[in-house]
Design an enzyme around this catalytic site. Structure first.
Site, short mmCIF file in Angstrom:
data_model
loop_
_atom_site.label_atom_id
_atom_site.label_comp_id
_atom_site.label_asym_id
_atom_site.label_seq_id
_atom_site.Cartn_x
_atom_site.Cartn_y
_atom_site.Cartn_z
CG ASP A 266 -5.04 34.63 13.80
OD1 ASP A 266 -4.62 34.60 14.71
OD2 ASP A 266 -6.08 34.47 13.97
C1 NOJ Z 1 -5.45 32.77 17.08
C2 NOJ Z 1 -6.88 33.41 16.60
O1 NOJ Z 1 -7.16 33.23 15.79
C3 NOJ Z 1 -6.61 34.73 16.87
O2 NOJ Z 1 -8.53 35.03 16.96
C4 NOJ Z 1 -5.67 35.32 18.28
O3 NOJ Z 1 -6.86 36.59 18.56
C5 NOJ Z 1 -4.71 34.43 18.08
N1 NOJ Z 1 -4.67 33.18 17.82
C6 NOJ Z 1 -4.16 35.11 18.88
O4 NOJ Z 1 -3.70 34.66 19.79
#
Ligand code: NOJ
Length: 740
Positions: A266
């Protein structure tokens, strides 16, 4: 594709990957493991410069077709080995045509809904130049205080697995070279929905039995459906960040499940292993991520800064880096990006203009809505009514109608409930008042990523009161009142946890005042999580849970309110009576004082501990009867299967949909098992008087579980209850026995 052809193609791709790896430098290999942020808030050097020197495998947080081609040209023509980039973005429930949020789609209990909508989302996203979406989100969540419950399929692993498979199919199709599809990403692996207190990002503690029986099944189902990528979760899982969790990423995902795609962390999560006080420094964080098998670092530059050094100092081998790069290159070859790296810049406008996209959005929204109450058959309303008031802070909000995740330059364009009602009743006088505003007490960082979302100054008490009174005036002048209440788009989603599940702001106060006028009132809810609408549940005769329904949301609400569609959705999550009752879910274990005991209800002395609405619940404009529940065998051996059938009859006057649900309970065994577990469902349409027989199969897949006592997957010889019916409190009952 035939099996032989498929394996021939696999071999060819593998050959290409090996040939490419041979000519890449170590630095370029590490570059493939790096995902560059294309948004202003993202750290790191200019994207162009990183790409030019072969320092980027993928770009995210960029939503600009022309720019995609420009960057791709640099990657193809100027980087050392000319490897195409993967452009990635969060396309969670639609790209330009927005569909109901995932929680709503799960409420359809119809896997065709997410499959079809995600097919369209993929087609639009791909036409914009994107290759990869960060969905589906597969986090089982039993705590509606957690705002990201809106992105998932609710509380149940069986329903969640069905929705997972449908979304993977929709996004990816069955061939990665399909130019109208995108790579799917199963996230957030794993346990993110179980944060302490429902507070986003907080640590998660889960037993192996909870993980294997509840949290992991949708991820396993997505793997079996061929999902190409996985994203690790942010938080610590049992004291080890998911991003560096070798057990989870290597043992479970790769070794046990045979996952062959690649993993991305993430955002900034590799580097955040330092922030989370797990790794000593960036070097150690990189080592932990790489050792755990985390292929791609989302924008923390921890791999870029450390991976090559780690190889040079002997802490890792280049072969270990190759192993992590291989699946990324494999997917790029399989997608055909080396041959067709660019997007036709005129395509998107043609694709989004396709009328079937909006039709599908309206259909999906209709199928997702859940009728929670309809005393005296108030709904559907007559189209002959003359004076209708539509009231509430989300009644005319495009943002609230489209819902969560509408960021990175997306311009909201939904039909609101007010517009939907006006379109439905061209000859009526439809008036509107928003009532007092609602807002987050503490603003969201995500507002800064949204188009046209400048935060207005807060209403003063006098302005709020004036808005309240003017809503009452509008209500007084009407014959029928439609209250549209709930939450705005930024009240659910990332960093949008709540302690209370009440209607925010003065909405309930307004609802009570409007209701006191003595006119017929219908309540439509727009929200991304269960709300504890206890007063409304007792006092407002008709309540429709419309969730965050997407581009055609207002039309779909009007279709249902005025009888052009009959609601058939069911709750994919329990509605508690208070936020502080969470987690509350149907599949809990029996205690020593069951529901029938005098100790059960008074456990909290300040309110009933039972749900406001149970899992699986939802009404219709018609009525259904379940009968004739039969099992094909009273006894089966461990490993064998039986079938269960039940008749469903439409006993009302209009056609409608019912979701036949099958629950089981293992009465005793090596471990205590939940009092009920969903093990089958089917949404069917029945004409008045029509009867259908629904059949389910129960076998080893449904009866095996991970046992804490045995430390492995087992199937017990035991007696089982089963129930079939319209929700998790179904009463039609039968039994069967599994013998050794
Ligand atoms: C943070 C989020 O937790 C995740 O769900 C997302 O896909 C990523 N950032 C990318 O934007």
């Amino acid at each position: 594709m035939s099996k032989a052809k498929d394996s021939e193609k696999q071999k060819q791709v593998a050959g290409k990957v090996e040939a490419l790896l041979k000519k890449m430098s170590l630095e370029e290999k590490v570059g493939q493991l790096n995902q560059v942020g294309g948004a202003e808030f993202a750290p790191g050097p200019k994207a162009e410069d990183q790409i030019r020197k072969g320092g980027a495998g993928s770009v995210l947080w960029l939503n600009d077709t022309k720019k995609f081609n420009e960057l791709q040209k640099i990657a193809m023509e100027e980087s050392p080995s000319g490897i195409p980039l993967l452009f990635a973005l969060d396309v969670i429930h639609g790209y330009r045509t927005i569909f109901p949020v995932p929680l709503a789609m799960a409420a359809s209990w119809d896997p065709n809904v997410p499959e079809k909508t995600q097919t369209i989302a993929a087609k639009e996203a791909r036409a914009a130049g994107l290759h990869w979406t960060f969905g589906p989100m597969l986090d089982i969540c039993r705590d509606p205080r957690w705002g990201r419950i809106v992105e998932g399929a609710g509380e149940d692993p069986y329903l969640g697995s069905a929705m997972a498979v449908a979304q993977v199919r929709g996004f990816q199709g069955d061939d990665l070279s399909d130019a109208e599809r995108v790579l799917a990403c199963a996230k957030h692996f794993a346990g993110y929905g179980y944060s302490d207190g429902g507070r986003d990002y907080d640590p998660v503690y889960l037993s192996e039995s909870q993980l294997r029986n509840i949290v992991l099944p949708p991820f396993k189902a997505a793997t079996d459906a061929g999902v190409a990528t996985f994203m690790s979760a942010y938080m610590d899982l049992n004291d080890v960040p998911a991003t560096g969790n070798r057990w989870l990423l290597r043992q479970v995902l790769r070794e046990e499940w045979g996952f062959e795609g690649f993993l991305v962390s993430d955002a900034f999560a590799v580097g955040n292993m330092v922030v989370q006080h797990h790794a000593k420094d960036g070097r150690e964080a990189a080592l932990r991520g790489l050792n755990a098998g985390m292929n791609m670092d989302m924008s923390s530059y921890t791999y870029t800064e450390n991976a090559a050094k780690l190889v040079k100092e002997g802490a890792l081998t280049e072969a270990e880096i190759d192993e992590l790069v291989r699946p990324i290159l494999t997917i790029k070859f399989k997608m055909g990006l080396f041959e067709k790296p660019y997007v036709d810049e005129t395509l998107l406008e043609k694709v989004i203009a396709l009328p079937e996209h909006r039709t599908a959005s309206r259909w999906a929204a209709q199928r997702s809505m859940v009728l929670l109450r309809n005393e005296g058959g108030l709904l559907p309303l007559s189209k002959d009514i003359k004076k209708v008031a539509v009231i509430g802070p989300v009644a005319d909000s495009m943002q609230a109608t489209e819902g969560s995740w509408m960021v990175f330059g997306h311009t909201p364009a939904a039909v609101t409930v007010l517009e939907g009602v006006r379109a439905k009743l061209p000859n009526a006088e439809v008036t509107y008042a928003s009532g007092p505003e609602i807002r987050r007490d503490i603003p969201s960082w995500f507002e800064s990523l949204m188009a046209g979302q400048e935060r207005k100054p807060e209403q003063t008490p006098a302005e709020s009161e004036a808005a309240f009174q003017s809503a009452l005036e509008v209500a007084k002048a009407a014959d029928q009142i439609i209250m549209v209440l709930g939450e705005t788009d930024i009240m659910a989603g990332e960093a949008a946890s709540r302690a209370s599940l009440d209607l925010p702001g003065r909405q309930e106060e307004l609802l009570k005042a409007v209701s006191a006028l003595g006119k017929p009132v219908v309540l439509v809810l727009l929200n991304g999580r269960p709300l504890s609408i206890n007063w409304a549940a007792e006092n407002i005769p008709a309540i429709l849970e419309a969730w965050e329904p997407g581009t055609e949301g207002g039309n779909a609400v009007a279709d249902i309110l005025f009888g052009d569609a009959n609601p058939g959705g069911k709750l994919p999550v329990t509605f508690p009576r208070k936020g502080s009752h969470a987690p509350l879910y149907y599949a809990r274990n029996m205690t020593h004082s069951p529901e029938s005991s005098p100790l059960y209800n008074p456990r909290y002395w300040d309110g009933l501990p039972v749900p406001l609405y149970p899992f699986g619940f939802g009404l219709s404009y018609t009525t259904f009867e379940f009968s004739n529940l039969k099992v094909s065998a009273e006894k089966i051996k461990v490993g064998a299967s039986l079938t269960v059938s039940v008749d469903v009859t439409n006993t009302g006057k209009v056609a409608g949909d019912e979701v036949a649900q099958l629950y089981i309970h293992q009465q005793y065994g090596t471990d205590t098992r939940p009092i009920r577990e969903l093990k089958g469902f089917e949404r069917i349409t029945l004409q008045p008087g029509e009867k259908k027989t629904v059949t389910f199969t129960l076998g080893a897949n449904e009866l095996t579980y991970w046992s804490s006592n045995a430390g492995k997957w087992i199937q017990d010889p035991a007696s089982f209850d089963l129930w079939a019916g319209s929700d998790s409190q179904a009463s039609l009952h039968a039994e069967f026995e599994v013998t050794a």
